[in-house]
Write an enzyme that holds these catalytic residues in place. Structure first.
Site, short mmCIF file in Angstrom:
data_model
loop_
_atom_site.label_atom_id
_atom_site.label_comp_id
_atom_site.label_asym_id
_atom_site.label_seq_id
_atom_site.Cartn_x
_atom_site.Cartn_y
_atom_site.Cartn_z
CG HIS A 267 -4.00 0.54 4.87
ND1 HIS A 267 -3.46 -0.25 3.87
CD2 HIS A 267 -5.03 1.21 4.29
CE1 HIS A 267 -4.15 -0.07 2.75
NE2 HIS A 267 -5.11 0.82 2.98
CB CYS B 106 -0.96 -0.01 1.18
SG CYS B 106 -0.17 -0.30 2.78
#
Length: 1038
Positions: A352, A98
Site C-alpha cells: 500500500h 493508491c
C-alpha cells in the site's frame, strides 16, 4: 418451563388410558396445550417453542422501555462525509490506485505547478455560462488535473473520486503498478501537453520546477583528454543497497567509475580503446528536487523485481552545495523536505502507498492515506510505527537511532525536497486562486453534495419517525397479546410475530396456510410453531396486516388428534406384540418372508412413525386432497417385504422356499394388524407356475451354453490357451497368409468359454471395426509391428476355417506374404485384403498427432541433470511418489464366477465397435499388452529418483512451465536450461505444443546456479503472468 420434548410427551400422555372413540374436548385441549401456563418476563432465557402461551423472547425486548432513536435507522450521519475544517481532501482508492493518489497529492501541494495548471487554456471555459455545468467533461490531461485540483482545494467533501483522470489515462484500477515508473511517465506526458500551450510561460513549467542539469564526464587515463556529455534530469535515482543515509547514496551516485577490460573507452585523441574514468557532475538543481530511492530492484535469481527493506536516514534540511560542480551556487542550495512517499509491504508486487506531505502555507505535516487525512502534531514529520516500523519482514533489523533533524525509514521510496526560500510576508506566493469557471464547477459539485446530505438526513428522519410509530404500536399490542383463560383466542405463527418485532424486515401479511392439516384445521404438530393470542390482539393485527386463514378455538382438529391417538397406542402395544409373536412359535398356517419376519417390528415402527407424521407436509390441502390418515401400509418398499412376486404386476407365491417361512394363524393375525395391505398366502398356496417354467428354461439354456462352449474350446484349443500363435515380426514357415480378427472378439469369446453360464455367447466376429467407412483396412504391416497389433489377433488358416463356420463373419481380413528372388536378391512384400485405404490412414495419423498437440491436464516428467549425466538413470522407481505414481503393478487374477467384467458390455451382435479416432487408440504406449503366463506388464512411465511429474497443457508457455519447475526444484527460471530429446528449449513465449512437448514427455533440466535461499523468490510467487506495466495506457500515448 419444561423442555420442548417433555411438553410434547405431557400433551399426549392421556392416550395410554383413552381410546380414539373416547376422546373428548378436554383431551383435544391437552393435545393443543391450550391450558399451559404462560411464561413471565425474566423467567425464560429464550422463548419456549413447545408452549403456545409463552410470549417471552420473541423480540419484544428491543421495544419495551426507552429506545435511542439512532436504533431506528442504519444510515450514517452524512456529515461524516463532510470535509473537516482546516484540513485537506482525500482521494478514493478505486481498487489498487493508491500509488496514483499519493503522487496527485504531492503534485497538488506544489503551488507553482497548481497555479500554472489553473492558467492553462480551457476551450470549454470560454463557452460555459452560468446556466449549467452538468455536461462538463474534461477533454485533456490538463483539464482533468485542473478540475481535480480545484476539487481538492475547495470541495466540501471529505474525499473525491479521481476516476475521471484514471479512466482518461487508461489505467487498470485492479492492478497495482510501479509507482516510480508512473511518476516518470505522467510528468513526461504532462510536459508534452503543456508544451503545446500558447502561453510561453506555461510551456516549460515542468522543466522550471523539476529539471536539473548534469553531465557524464569521461577522462582518458592515457592522454588525459576529458569529454563531457550534458544531460537533463527530472529526478535522481539513488541506489540504497549497502548504504545507511542519504548522503552516502548521493555520494555513490556521483562517484568515479573505472572503465577497463572489456568496458574500455574509445578515446578520440588516442584513436583507440583506453582505460578511463567516468563520473557524473551536477551543474544545476531544480526548485523541486525528486530523489528516487531504488527500493525496487531486479533480482537476477528470480527474474523479477524485489523490494529492499533497508533503513535509510535522511535530513529535514539537505545542503546540495558540496555536490555541485563549476560556478559557485548563486542561488540557495539548501533544500527542505516537503514530501515522503511510503510503500507499506515487503513485496514489490503488493502493498500500500501513502504520502506524508508538508503544507507549503502553514508548515504543517499531513499523512495522505487515500480517503483518510491525518494532521501531524507539532508541525513535525512523524512517520509513525503503523506504516513504517511494525511491518513483518524476514530481516529483523532494528531501526537505527536518528539524530535531531533526521528521519529513518525502510519503506520510503521517494523524497521530495524544495529549495529553501527567504521568509516573506507576500501572501500571493502561497495563495493560489481557483479560476472562476472551475470554481463554478466546484460550487455545482458542492451543491450536489449538500443535496445528498439533505436527502440522507431526510431518510434518517423518516426511519426515526417510522421506528417511533412502531414502538408505540408494539407497546400497545404486546400488552394485549396474552389470551386469558376462558376468553376467545386465535393462533398466530411464531415466525410472523418475530418478524413483526424485527424492524430490519418489512412486515408481510399473516400466513397460516402452512399450519393446516389435511382437514383444513390447525395441525397438532404445528402448535409448537404458533402462539395463542387474545382475540382482541388478533383482530388488530389482521386489520393492520391482513392475511389468513384465521385459526380460532374451532380450528382444533378432532380427526388428527384421533389418528395420533391410534398410532401412539399401536406403538405402545408394539413391544408387547413382538414378545407374544416370538413366544407363540412357528406353526403351520401362513407363509411370511423370512427377511420380513426378522425385522417386522422395525418395519411396523417405521410405518407407524410415517402415519404419525404423514399429514405434516399436507401444504394446506383440504377436502380429502391431502394424505390418507389411516394406519394402512402405503404402496412402498415395506409392503413389498411381505409380497412374493413373480412379475411386477402379478402377486404370487415365490418359488424359492428358502426365502419364506410358515407361521401360525395367531401370529399372522397380529402381523396383519400392522400391515393390513400385505397379501395373504396360506400353507396350501401353489407357487407361481410361470416362475417354475422360466426356471426350467433357464436350466436348459445353461446346459446348451456349456455344450456350445466345450465344443468351441475343443476346436480352437490353441487360440483359447494362447499357444503356438503366429507373429508378424517373424513370419511363420509353411503359410503365406494369416487372418486377422479384432482382439476384442477374442477376449469376449474367451470370457464366454470360461463362464458359459454367466456370459453371453459370441455370435459375430465384427471385423468392420478394423475397416474405414470405405471398406479399406486401416493398418499397414509396419504399423502392426510398431504397436497397432495390440488391436488385433492373428489366426492360422485352419483356425479361420473354424471361425468362419462357427460365427457370423461380416468381412474377412487377411495379410499375405509374397517372396521374390530377382537377380538383385530376395525380397519380401506384404499385402492385405481388403487393401489399405491411404486416405483414411493419413486422416487417422493426422488426428493422432493433433491429439498429441492439443492436450490439457497432461503429465510430463522433469528429470534433473547434474554434470551432463542423468541422475540415477537406471535407479529403481522413486519411493517417495504420489499415491497414483507409487501404485504397485498387480497380477491379473481370473475373476470368480458371477463377477462382472467392468471393462466390456456385450452388445446385441456380440461385438463392440472400436473408435479409431479415440484417444485410447492414439497412443500405443498407454495400452497394456497381455503376454503368455497371465501376468500383465505395465507400459506406464516409471519415475526415477530426482524426477518429478508436472501437470501441463499444450497452450501453456515455456515461461509458465519454468515457474512450475522453480516451485518443484527451487531453480529460478533464469538458471534453467531445458531440453527434450537433445533439443534445447529456449523460446519462453512459445507454447509447449509448438515445442514438441507431448504427454508423457521427459524434459531434462540442468541448473546453472542452484539456489540455497528459497525465501529469496517470494516475489516470484506473486507473479504468474508477464508484466505488462503501463503498456496500452494513455501514459504511453495510447
Amino acid at each position: 418451563m419444561a423442555p420442548r420434548l417433555q411438553l410434547e410427551k405431557a400433551a399426549w400422555r392421556w392416550v395410554e388410558t383413552v381410546k380414539p372413540e373416547e376422546i373428548r374436548q378436554e383431551h383435544i385441549n391437552l393435545a393443543y396445550r391450550i391450558n399451559l401456563p404462560a411464561c413471565k418476563r425474566g423467567t425464560c432465557r429464550r422463548n419456549c417453542k413447545g408452549n403456545p402461551n409463552c410470549l417471552v423472547g420473541i423480540g419484544e425486548q428491543a421495544w419495551l422501555g426507552e429506545i435511542d432513536e439512532n436504533a431506528f435507522h442504519n444510515i450514517d450521519d452524512p456529515n461524516s462525509e463532510r470535509r473537516d475544517k482546516n484540513t485537506f481532501v482525500g482521494l478514493t482508492n478505486l481498487g489498487a490506485t493508491c500509488y496514483v493518489n499519493t503522487f496527485l497529492q504531492v503534485w497538488f501541494h506544489n503551488l507553482e505547478l497548481r497555479r500554472s495548471l489553473y492558467q492553462c487554456h480551457n476551450s470549454r471555459s470560454l463557452r460555459q455560462t452560468s446556466l449549467s455545468f452538468a455536461d462538463y467533461e474534461p477533454q485533456s490531461i490538463c483539464e482533468h488535473l485542473q478540475y481535480l485540483f480545484a476539487l481538492l482545494q475547495n470541495s466540501n467533501r471529505k474525499y473525491i473520486d479521481p476516476s475521471g483522470l484514471v479512466k482518461a489515462l487508461g489505467l487498470d484500477t485492479g492492478q497495482q503498478q510501479d509507482a516510480q515508473e508512473f511518476s516518470k511517465l505522467f510528468l513526461s506526458l504532462l510536459e508534452d501537453t503543456l508544451s503545446k500551450q500558447k502561453n510561453t510561460n506555461l510551456q516549460n513549467v515542468i522543466q522550471r520546477q523539476f529539471c536539473g542539469q548534469f553531465s557524464y564526464v569521461t577522462v582518458c587515463n592515457q592522454c588525459g583528454r576529458s569529454s563531457a556529455l550534458p544531460s537533463r534530469f527530472y529526478e535522481l535515482e539513488l541506489n540504497i543497497q549497502g548504504h545507511k543515509n542519504l548522503t552516502e547514496c548521493v555520494t555513490e551516485f556521483l562517484k568515479e567509475e573505472k572503465l577497463d577490460g572489456e568496458n574500455r573507452y574509445f578515446c578520440e585523441s588516442c584513436q583507440s580503446k583506453q582505460n578511463a574514468t567516468r563520473r557524473i557532475k551536477l551543474h544545476s538543481l531544480p526548485p523541486t528536487l525528486n530523489l528516487q530511492l531504488m527500493r525496487f530492484v531486479f533480482d537476477r535469481q528470480t527474474g523479477h523485481k524485489k523490494k529492499l527493506n533497508t533503513f535509510i536516514s535522511f535530513p529535514e534540511q539537505l545542503d546540495m552545495g558540496p555536490f555541485l560542480e563549476g560556478k559557485p551556487c548563486t542561488i540557495s542550495c539548501v533544500y527542505e523536505l516537503s514530501a515522503v512517499l511510503i510503500h507499506r509491504g515487503i513485496s514489490a508486487y503488493s502493498g500500500h502507498y501513502i504520502a506524508h506531505v508538508k503544507d507549503a502555507r502553514t508548515g504543517d505535516w499531513y499523512k495522505f492515506n487515500d480517503e483518510e487525512i491525518e494532521k501531524m502534531e507539532g508541525k513535525k514529520l512523524q512517520l509513525g510505527i503503523e506504516e513504517d516500523i511494525a511491518e513483518t519482514v524476514k530481516s529483523q533489523t532494528r531501526k537505527p537511532k536518528c539524530s535531531k533533524g533526521y528521519h529513518c525509514s525502510r519503506n520510503a521510496y521517494m523524497l521530495v525536497y524544495k529549495v529553501q526560500e527567504e521568509e516573506s510576508s507576500d501572501i500571493s506566493r502561497t495563495n493560489v486562486e481557483v479560476p472562476a469557471f472551475l470554481q463554478r464547477l466546484v460550487d455545482q459539485d458542492n451543491h450536489k453534495f449538500e443535496e445528498w446530505c439533505s436527502e440522507m438526513a431526510d431518510m434518517r428522519k423518516q426511519s426515526v419517525d417510522k421506528g417511533k410509530a412502531k414502538h408505540e404500536e408494539v407497546k400497545e399490542l404486546y400488552e394485549l397479546l396474552p389470551a386469558k383463560d376462558g376468553e376467545p383466542y386465535e393462533f398466530i405463527p411464531l415466525e410472523w410475530l418475530k418478524k413483526w418485532l424485527d424492524d430490519s424486515t418489512a412486515t408481510k401479511e399473516i400466513d397460516n396456510s402452512l399450519f393446516l392439516c389435511s382437514h383444513g384445521k390447525l395441525h397438532p404438530d404445528k402448535v409448537a410453531e404458533s402462539k395463542r393470542v387474545s382475540l382482541q390482539a388478533a383482530q388488530l393485527l389482521y386489520e393492520r396486516y391482513s392475511g389468513g386463514p384465521r385459526l380460532d378455538g374451532s380450528s382444533l382438529c378432532r380427526e388428527c388428534v384421533g389418528q395420533r391417538c391410534r398410532v401412539l397406542r399401536l406403538k405402545n402395544q408394539l413391544n408387547e406384540d413382538y414378545k407374544e409373536v416370538s413366544n407363540l412359535g412357528l406353526k403351520f398356517g401362513y407363509w411370511v418372508g423370512k427377511a420380513s419376519l426378522r425385522s417386522w417390528r422395525q418395519l411396523a415402527l417405521d410405518q407407524l412413525e410415517e402415519d404419525e407424521h404423514e399429514t405434516k407436509h399436507s401444504n394446506g390441502q383440504t377436502n380429502g386432497q391431502g394424505p390418507h390418515t389411516n394406519n394402512k401400509l402405503s404402496e412402498g418398499h415395506i409392503l413389498n417385504m411381505f409380497v412374493f412376486k413373480c412379475a411386477p404386476s402379478v402377486e404370487s407365491l415365490s418359488i424359492l422356499e428358502t426365502e419364506r417361512k410358515l407361521v401360525s394363524a395367531e401370529v399372522w393375525t397380529k402381523l396383519r394388524a400392522y400391515f393390513p395391505k400385505a397379501p395373504e398366502f396360506t400353507q396350501n398356496q401353489e407357487p407361481c407356475q410361470q416362475c417354475l417354467t422360466l426356471e426350467q428354461e433357464e436350466k436348459d439354456n445353461e446346459a446348451v451354453s456349456k455344450m456350445m462352449a466345450l465344443d468351441q474350446k475343443n476346436q480352437l484349443l490353441n487360440l483359447f490357451h494362447e499357444k503356438n500363435r503366429p507373429t508378424l515380426t517373424k513370419w511363420p514357415q509353411g503359410t503365406d497368409v494369416l487372418y486377422i480378427v479384432p482382439l476384442f472378439f477374442v477376449d469376449e469369446w474367451r470370457k464366454f468359454i470360461r463362464r458359459p453360464t454367466k456370459s453371453s455367447p459370441v455370435s459375430n466376429v465384427g471385423n468392420t471395426l478394423l475397416l474405414c467407412p470405405h471398406g479399406g483396412f486401416m493398418f499397414t504391416y509396419d504399423s502392426l509391428i510398431n504397436g497397432d497389433a495390440q488391436h488385433i489377433a492373428l489366426l492360422w488358416p485352419n483356425e479361420w476355417e473354424v471361425i468362419s463356420r462357427l460365427f457370423i463373419v461380416d468381412q474377412p481380413i487377411s495379410i499375405h506374404c509374397f517372396k521374390d528372388t530377382p537377380p538383385s536378391g530376395p525380397t519380401t512384400q506384404y499385402t492385405t485384403q481388403p487393401d489399405l485405404c491411404w486416405e483414411c490412414r493419413e486422416s487417422f495419423l493426422f488426428q493422432q498427432q493433433r491429439d498429441l498437440r492439443e492436450y490439457t491436464q497432461a503429465t510430463i516428467y522433469i528429470r534433473k541433470v547434474i554434470e551432463d549425466k542423468r541422475m540415477v538413470k537406471d535407479a529403481a522407481p522413486e519411493m517417495n511418489a504420489s499415491s497414483s505414481e507409487a501404485e504397485e503393478e498387480k497380477e491379473e487374477h481370473p475373476k470368480v464366477d458371477g463377477e462382472r467384467d467392468p471393462d466390456f458390455s456385450q452388445s446385441e451382435d456380440g461385438a463392440k465397435r472400436l473408435k479409431l479416432g479415440d484417444s485410447s487408440t492414439a497412443s500405443a504406449a498407454t495400452v497394456p499388452v497381455t503376454k503368455p503366463g497371465g501376468i500383465r506388464r505395465s507400459t506406464r512411465h516409471r519415475k526415477l529418483r530426482g524426477e518429478k511429474a508436472l501437470i501441463v497443457s499444450a497452450n501453456q508457455t515455456l515461461k509458465e512451465l519454468k515457474i512450475q519447475i522453480m516451485h518443484a526444484f527451487s531453480v529460478a527460471p533464469f538458471d534453467q536450461n531445458l531440453s527434450i530429446d537433445g533439443k534445447s528449449l529456449t523460446d519462453d513465449s512459445a507454447t509447449l505444443g509448438s515445442l514438441g512437448v507431448i504427454p508423457e514427455s521427459i524434459i531434462c533440466l540442468k541448473a546453472d546456479e542452484p539456489i540455497a535461499d528459497y525465501a529469496a523468490m517470494d516475489d516470484v510467487y506473486q507473479v504468474r503472468m508477464p508484466e505488462e506495466g503501463f503498456k496500452g495506457t494513455g501514459l504511453l500515448g495510447h
